[in-house]
Motif scaffolding. Structure first.
Motif, mmCIF file in Angstrom:
data_model
loop_
_atom_site.group_PDB
_atom_site.id
_atom_site.type_symbol
_atom_site.label_atom_id
_atom_site.label_comp_id
_atom_site.label_asym_id
_atom_site.label_seq_id
_atom_site.Cartn_x
_atom_site.Cartn_y
_atom_site.Cartn_z
ATOM 1 N N ARG A 293 5.011 15.749 0.049
ATOM 2 C CA ARG A 293 5.396 15.301 1.329
ATOM 3 C C ARG A 293 4.361 14.952 2.320
ATOM 4 O O ARG A 293 3.197 15.203 1.768
ATOM 5 N N PHE A 294 4.726 14.313 3.290
ATOM 6 C CA PHE A 294 3.638 13.964 4.374
ATOM 7 C C PHE A 294 3.372 14.943 5.376
ATOM 8 O O PHE A 294 2.280 14.741 6.207
ATOM 9 N N PHE A 295 4.058 15.961 5.503
ATOM 10 C CA PHE A 295 3.671 17.246 6.294
ATOM 11 C C PHE A 295 4.330 18.413 6.116
ATOM 12 O O PHE A 295 5.508 18.118 5.630
ATOM 13 N N ARG A 296 4.126 19.652 6.635
ATOM 14 C CA ARG A 296 4.800 20.823 6.332
ATOM 15 C C ARG A 296 6.046 21.002 7.311
ATOM 16 O O ARG A 296 5.994 20.296 8.413
ATOM 17 N N ARG A 297 6.980 21.503 6.649
ATOM 18 C CA ARG A 297 8.180 21.906 7.528
ATOM 19 C C ARG A 297 8.290 23.426 7.335
ATOM 20 O O ARG A 297 8.076 23.843 6.270
ATOM 21 N N LEU A 298 8.692 24.122 8.286
ATOM 22 C CA LEU A 298 9.143 25.458 8.411
ATOM 23 C C LEU A 298 10.512 25.795 7.679
ATOM 24 O O LEU A 298 10.741 26.877 6.931
ATOM 25 N N ALA A 299 11.552 24.877 7.797
ATOM 26 C CA ALA A 299 12.911 24.883 7.402
ATOM 27 C C ALA A 299 13.334 23.369 7.268
ATOM 28 O O ALA A 299 12.704 22.607 7.767
ATOM 29 N N GLU A 300 14.499 23.076 6.634
ATOM 30 C CA GLU A 300 14.971 21.804 6.636
ATOM 31 C C GLU A 300 15.212 21.137 8.036
ATOM 32 O O GLU A 300 15.932 22.209 8.734
ATOM 33 N N GLY A 301 14.581 20.382 8.489
ATOM 34 C CA GLY A 301 14.769 19.615 9.934
ATOM 35 C C GLY A 301 14.116 20.411 10.727
ATOM 36 O O GLY A 301 13.946 19.935 12.009
ATOM 37 N N VAL A 302 13.258 21.542 10.436
ATOM 38 C CA VAL A 302 12.253 22.067 11.589
ATOM 39 C C VAL A 302 10.838 21.959 10.987
ATOM 40 O O VAL A 302 10.519 22.440 9.894
ATOM 41 N N PHE A 303 10.101 21.111 11.852
ATOM 42 C CA PHE A 303 8.795 20.659 11.395
ATOM 43 C C PHE A 303 7.685 21.744 11.915
ATOM 44 O O PHE A 303 7.722 22.267 13.116
ATOM 45 N N ASP A 304 6.598 21.777 11.312
ATOM 46 C CA ASP A 304 5.308 22.372 11.665
ATOM 47 C C ASP A 304 4.739 21.254 12.358
ATOM 48 O O ASP A 304 3.819 20.335 11.849
ATOM 49 N N GLU A 305 4.851 21.172 13.686
ATOM 50 C CA GLU A 305 4.373 20.069 14.395
ATOM 51 C C GLU A 305 2.688 19.895 14.559
ATOM 52 O O GLU A 305 2.293 18.937 14.775
ATOM 53 N N LEU B 36 0.841 -1.212 0.149
ATOM 54 C CA LEU B 36 0.024 -0.023 0.108
ATOM 55 C C LEU B 36 0.751 1.229 -0.060
ATOM 56 O O LEU B 36 1.771 1.458 0.889
ATOM 57 N N SER B 37 0.956 2.129 -0.981
ATOM 58 C CA SER B 37 1.847 3.149 -1.219
ATOM 59 C C SER B 37 1.239 4.587 -1.750
ATOM 60 O O SER B 37 0.727 4.549 -2.708
ATOM 61 N N PRO B 38 0.690 5.246 -0.504
ATOM 62 C CA PRO B 38 0.068 6.364 -0.899
ATOM 63 C C PRO B 38 1.131 7.679 -1.022
ATOM 64 O O PRO B 38 2.089 7.482 -0.515
ATOM 65 N N ARG B 39 0.560 8.637 -1.758
ATOM 66 C CA ARG B 39 1.225 9.889 -1.947
ATOM 67 C C ARG B 39 0.953 11.198 -0.714
ATOM 68 O O ARG B 39 -0.090 11.182 -0.620
ATOM 69 N N GLY B 40 2.173 11.744 -0.509
ATOM 70 C CA GLY B 40 2.012 12.551 0.699
ATOM 71 C C GLY B 40 1.071 13.897 -0.088
ATOM 72 O O GLY B 40 1.141 14.205 -1.313
ATOM 73 N N ARG B 41 0.201 14.249 0.796
ATOM 74 C CA ARG B 41 -0.730 15.232 0.476
ATOM 75 C C ARG B 41 -0.326 16.762 0.448
ATOM 76 O O ARG B 41 -1.046 17.674 0.043
ATOM 77 N N VAL B 42 0.857 16.842 0.873
ATOM 78 C CA VAL B 42 1.581 18.582 1.131
ATOM 79 C C VAL B 42 2.413 18.597 0.001
ATOM 80 O O VAL B 42 3.122 17.701 -0.529
ATOM 81 N N LEU B 43 2.234 19.779 -0.472
ATOM 82 C CA LEU B 43 3.277 20.209 -1.497
ATOM 83 C C LEU B 43 3.851 21.265 -1.055
ATOM 84 O O LEU B 43 3.865 22.065 -0.602
ATOM 85 N N VAL C 274 2.258 18.132 11.579
ATOM 86 C CA VAL C 274 2.596 16.629 11.898
ATOM 87 C C VAL C 274 1.531 15.980 12.457
ATOM 88 O O VAL C 274 1.123 14.748 12.035
ATOM 89 N N ARG C 275 0.867 16.456 13.484
ATOM 90 C CA ARG C 275 -0.152 15.902 14.457
ATOM 91 C C ARG C 275 -1.311 15.497 13.315
ATOM 92 O O ARG C 275 -1.637 14.498 13.248
ATOM 93 N N ARG C 276 -1.388 16.503 12.784
ATOM 94 C CA ARG C 276 -2.750 16.630 11.752
ATOM 95 C C ARG C 276 -2.768 15.515 10.743
ATOM 96 O O ARG C 276 -3.542 14.533 10.498
ATOM 97 N N ARG C 277 -1.539 15.479 10.187
ATOM 98 C CA ARG C 277 -1.271 14.774 8.865
ATOM 99 C C ARG C 277 -1.186 13.160 9.427
ATOM 100 O O ARG C 277 -1.374 12.356 8.650
ATOM 101 N N ALA C 278 -0.444 13.094 10.562
ATOM 102 C CA ALA C 278 -0.219 11.513 10.960
ATOM 103 C C ALA C 278 -1.615 10.808 11.341
ATOM 104 O O ALA C 278 -1.769 9.733 11.098
ATOM 105 N N ILE C 279 -2.558 11.693 11.875
ATOM 106 C CA ILE C 279 -3.956 10.952 12.202
ATOM 107 C C ILE C 279 -4.479 10.807 11.187
ATOM 108 O O ILE C 279 -5.366 9.786 10.660
ATOM 109 N N GLU C 280 -4.540 11.866 9.887
ATOM 110 C CA GLU C 280 -5.047 11.631 8.639
ATOM 111 C C GLU C 280 -4.452 10.460 7.884
ATOM 112 O O GLU C 280 -5.508 9.672 7.329
ATOM 113 N N LEU C 281 -3.303 10.420 7.859
ATOM 114 C CA LEU C 281 -2.676 9.216 7.434
ATOM 115 C C LEU C 281 -3.075 7.805 7.880
ATOM 116 O O LEU C 281 -3.262 6.818 7.448
#
Ligand code: MLT
Length: 209
Positions: free
Chosen positions: A62-74, A49-56, A77-84
């Motif tokens: 991607r699977f969630f938003r980030r503010l910069a490389e290695g800095v996540f919009d937490e 089962l192979s989904p495509r991340g919904r964030v562009l 992250v929470r919302r998208r993890a539950i959605e997935l």
């Protein structure tokens, strides 16, 4: 399935019994096709089962938003993890497959780690290839001994080894059966990942019997 949780995805049914379903989660800029070959090589006969991340991000999935490389919009992250997790639960019910083992690379490994902490029970295990700590203040989860492989790269310019080691500690504290390995590679996937993950999956399969 609601529009909120509608993912573009590929599904390949299992051939024969006994091999665990795999949830394949690509890295930034990848899509649902990226890891299918890897999945077939890792566990021949497994349902995939192979989904495509919904964030562009600049057009890159991607699977969630980030503010910069290695800095996540937490919050994201929470919302998208539950959605997935909702998508996986709904889809596996419809397709008649068991709880999958995630095989995630980079951003896909990070969402898999978040999903385990936020929705234990959706995954039956996870191979996290070049993963980072996805949440600075993760909830207390009970992972009940599920097998987790963390494969970090010694020369990885994106994930410091202290970060992947911290992820290993978080998952250990949550009760996962963690195997943590550092490979002599960078951020990209290498043949060593294939060999290590295949061996780990075989062992996990034996232990699940
Ligand atoms: C992430 O954003 O999840 C990680 O920094 C890895 C990446 O996708 O480049």
């Amino acid at each position: 399935m609601t529009n909120e949780t509608a993912f573009v995805y590929r599904f390949e049914p299992a051939e024969g019994a006994g091999a665990p379903p795999l949830l394949l989660l690509h890295g930034t800029g990848g899509d649902e096709n990226d890891l299918l070959d890897l999945g077939r090589m890792l566990s021949p006969g497994s349902a995939l089962l192979s989904p495509r991340g919904r964030v562009l991000e600049n057009g890159m999935p991607r699977f969630f938003r980030r503010l910069a490389e290695g800095v996540f919009d937490e919050d994201d992250v929470r919302r998208r993890a539950i959605e997935l997790a909702d998508f996986v639960d709904e889809t596996r019910g419809r397709l008649g497959i068991g709880a999958p083992v995630a095989v995630g690379y980079s951003n896909g490994a990070n969402i898999a780690a978040a999903m385990m902490l936020l929705r234990p029970g959706t995954l039956s295990g996870a191979a996290l290839l070049r993963a980072m700590v996805p949440l600075s203040d993760p909830p207390r989860a009970d992972l009940g001994g599920i097998p987790v492989l963390i494969a970090s790269g010694q020369m990885d310019p994106i994930v410091p080894s202290s970060n992947s080691a911290k992820l290993a500690d978080i998952l250990l504290d949550a009760g996962a059966d963690v195997t943590y390995r550092t490979l002599p590679v960078g951020h990209q996937l290498a043949r060593a990942d294939l060999v290590l993950t295949r061996e780990w999956l075989e062992l996990a399969k034996e232990q699940a019997k």
